[in-house]
Design an enzyme around this catalytic site. Sequence first.
Site, mmCIF file in Angstrom:
data_model
loop_
_atom_site.group_PDB
_atom_site.id
_atom_site.type_symbol
_atom_site.label_atom_id
_atom_site.label_comp_id
_atom_site.label_asym_id
_atom_site.label_seq_id
_atom_site.Cartn_x
_atom_site.Cartn_y
_atom_site.Cartn_z
ATOM 1 N N GLU A 130 -9.947 26.871 -34.300
ATOM 2 C CA GLU A 130 -11.246 26.587 -33.675
ATOM 3 C C GLU A 130 -11.886 27.897 -33.234
ATOM 4 O O GLU A 130 -11.215 28.927 -33.135
ATOM 5 C CB GLU A 130 -11.048 25.658 -32.464
ATOM 6 C CG GLU A 130 -10.409 24.311 -32.792
ATOM 7 C CD GLU A 130 -11.298 23.397 -33.630
ATOM 8 O OE1 GLU A 130 -12.507 23.657 -33.739
ATOM 9 O OE2 GLU A 130 -10.763 22.428 -34.201
ATOM 10 N N ALA A 180 -6.612 19.096 -41.764
ATOM 11 C CA ALA A 180 -7.610 18.828 -42.805
ATOM 12 C C ALA A 180 -8.371 20.132 -42.953
ATOM 13 O O ALA A 180 -9.039 20.565 -42.008
ATOM 14 C CB ALA A 180 -8.532 17.695 -42.383
ATOM 15 N N TYR A 207 -11.656 8.827 -54.077
ATOM 16 C CA TYR A 207 -10.561 9.128 -53.140
ATOM 17 C C TYR A 207 -9.175 8.983 -53.789
ATOM 18 O O TYR A 207 -8.580 9.971 -54.204
ATOM 19 C CB TYR A 207 -10.682 8.292 -51.839
ATOM 20 C CG TYR A 207 -9.898 8.995 -50.755
ATOM 21 C CD1 TYR A 207 -10.542 9.787 -49.809
ATOM 22 C CD2 TYR A 207 -8.500 8.955 -50.721
ATOM 23 C CE1 TYR A 207 -9.821 10.505 -48.862
ATOM 24 C CE2 TYR A 207 -7.776 9.665 -49.789
ATOM 25 C CZ TYR A 207 -8.435 10.432 -48.857
ATOM 26 O OH TYR A 207 -7.707 11.147 -47.937
HETATM 27 P P1 NAD Z 1 -10.254 16.685 -38.438
HETATM 28 O O1 NAD Z 1 -11.209 17.537 -39.195
HETATM 29 O O2 NAD Z 1 -10.765 15.933 -37.263
HETATM 30 O O3 NAD Z 1 -9.016 17.582 -37.911
HETATM 31 C C1 NAD Z 1 -8.472 18.639 -38.618
HETATM 32 C C2 NAD Z 1 -7.584 19.483 -37.715
HETATM 33 O O4 NAD Z 1 -7.014 20.530 -38.524
HETATM 34 C C3 NAD Z 1 -8.317 20.194 -36.552
HETATM 35 O O5 NAD Z 1 -7.476 20.244 -35.426
HETATM 36 C C4 NAD Z 1 -8.515 21.618 -37.100
HETATM 37 O O6 NAD Z 1 -8.637 22.635 -36.096
HETATM 38 C C5 NAD Z 1 -7.220 21.780 -37.877
HETATM 39 N N1 NAD Z 1 -7.259 22.828 -38.905
HETATM 40 C C6 NAD Z 1 -8.031 22.903 -40.015
HETATM 41 N N2 NAD Z 1 -7.713 24.009 -40.724
HETATM 42 C C7 NAD Z 1 -6.716 24.640 -40.047
HETATM 43 C C8 NAD Z 1 -5.952 25.815 -40.257
HETATM 44 N N3 NAD Z 1 -6.118 26.587 -41.332
HETATM 45 N N4 NAD Z 1 -5.038 26.165 -39.328
HETATM 46 C C9 NAD Z 1 -4.840 25.426 -38.202
HETATM 47 N N5 NAD Z 1 -5.510 24.272 -37.977
HETATM 48 C C10 NAD Z 1 -6.437 23.900 -38.869
HETATM 49 O O7 NAD Z 1 -9.602 15.743 -39.522
HETATM 50 P P2 NAD Z 1 -8.911 14.279 -39.495
HETATM 51 O O8 NAD Z 1 -9.813 13.342 -40.181
HETATM 52 O O9 NAD Z 1 -8.360 13.960 -38.156
HETATM 53 O O10 NAD Z 1 -7.725 14.539 -40.524
HETATM 54 C C11 NAD Z 1 -6.391 14.765 -40.153
HETATM 55 C C12 NAD Z 1 -5.477 14.155 -41.199
HETATM 56 O O11 NAD Z 1 -5.659 12.734 -41.193
HETATM 57 C C13 NAD Z 1 -5.790 14.625 -42.628
HETATM 58 O O12 NAD Z 1 -4.584 14.756 -43.335
HETATM 59 C C14 NAD Z 1 -6.602 13.466 -43.183
HETATM 60 O O13 NAD Z 1 -6.558 13.379 -44.582
HETATM 61 C C15 NAD Z 1 -5.881 12.298 -42.524
HETATM 62 N N6 NAD Z 1 -6.639 11.030 -42.521
HETATM 63 C C16 NAD Z 1 -7.939 10.989 -42.135
HETATM 64 C C17 NAD Z 1 -8.636 9.785 -42.214
HETATM 65 C C18 NAD Z 1 -10.079 9.671 -41.819
HETATM 66 O O14 NAD Z 1 -10.741 8.729 -42.232
HETATM 67 N N7 NAD Z 1 -10.584 10.567 -41.027
HETATM 68 C C19 NAD Z 1 -7.981 8.611 -42.641
HETATM 69 C C20 NAD Z 1 -6.638 8.678 -42.984
HETATM 70 C C21 NAD Z 1 -5.977 9.903 -42.931
#
Ligand code: NAD
Length: 392
Positions: free
Chosen positions: A74, A139, A233
């Site tokens: 962040e 992500a 997807y």
């Molecule tokens: P998000 O964007 O809210 O969170 C991503 C997190 O990853 C954040 O904390 C960010 O700071 C961190 N991040 C990104 N790049 C980074 C790096 N290089 N180093 C350290 N931290 C890093 O995303 P989300 O939707 O909560 O996704 C999280 C997981 O959940 C993913 O694997 C996603 O595929 C999965 N998921 C999401 C959904 C959805 O609909 N949102 C549904 C099912 C599964």
Amino acid sequence: MIIEPKVREFICTTAHPEGCRENVKQQIAYVKAQNIKKGPKKVLVIGASTGYGLASRITAGFGCEAATIGIFFEKPSNGKRTATPGWYNTAAFEEEAHKAGIYAKSINGDAFSCEIKEKTIDLIKKDWGKADMVIYSLAAPRRTDKNGNLWVSSLKTTKEAFTEKSLDLRNNTIVEKTVEPAKPEEIQGTKKVMGGEDWMEWIEALKDADVIEENALTVAYSYIGPELTYPIYFDGTIGQAKRHLENTAKVMREKFPKLQAYVSVNKALVTQASAAIPIVPLYFAILYKVMKEVGNHEGCIEQISRLFKEKLFKESVPTDAEGRIRMDDWELSEEVQRKVVEAWKQVTTENVTEISDIEGYWEDFYQMFGFHLAGVDYTKDVDMEVKIPSID
Ligand code: NAD
């Protein structure tokens, strides 16, 4: 200064510290009311600052009173621009945890790098000895691997081009969007960024340094979704990466037989990562409407507290035939999907506000950045430079 939202299609370039704090507080209050009881004690959350990872950290911290170390990428405020929401969320989380006497420290940096893995290991050694749970919730759009190769993730199909209805987020109209097929190197890049390789590298590094309990639990998050979005997807580049992630859980279980390694398939929700996927936001807006009407809509915190309470800490963890935990059970139910498909066929620019919960979509979107939260006075001056207590 007074901070206002500045939205550019699927991203907001400002965030509100007081709104993010309120958002975190509401999630804490929800989790505390769940009476989760059983849970882990020392939890490393990779991707801990927003979305599912933040909800996981809050559930571990306030649902189970577990100590947490959160890793994320962040940006703090530079005095001219606000910090990113994950920065403000973490500042609020740590402050609330410390007030409650719960250990919480954070590391801001690239989780894919060896440097951040080493820093994390040193912190676990110094403060905990060993972690008993590792949540992997990254992500990211790109990854530099340990050999210095840069990989870029894409959101494309893996077969022919795919054309479907889509929500134009700039003006809430229904348009047609075509998603192009990926080149082989784009499929490979997406697998490298969003697949399981880095999750495995984390677990191996923690094992090598002897900072993870032998029978620890590790969970990574995946998504499947309905047939409607399969081309973009499940059968798309991101789906290929998720199959790799799911297979990594199996490989981990073989390599470390006492480790409990799971993938949890979660529900579709508006997060910074998912808002960027083409076609999917219209599905979200329709899904929200249907699930709110059926009465089983959940956000990240409801999903993750249910995961902890009803799945992870049971005598035996309930999984599907592939060994995955299915938190998308309600989303993919026959009733919900039948109603989603009916609405999808009917939706046009003229009726999108009735047929879909576009308002709910945008409320979630603004709230992710700390806006539109009840109880926050947005006309008040706020200091955008906020410190995360454990980060110098
Ligand atoms: P998000 O964007 O809210 O969170 C991503 C997190 O990853 C954040 O904390 C960010 O700071 C961190 N991040 C990104 N790049 C980074 C790096 N290089 N180093 C350290 N931290 C890093 O995303 P989300 O939707 O909560 O996704 C999280 C997981 O959940 C993913 O694997 C996603 O595929 C999965 N998921 C999401 C959904 C959805 O609909 N949102 C549904 C099912 C599964």
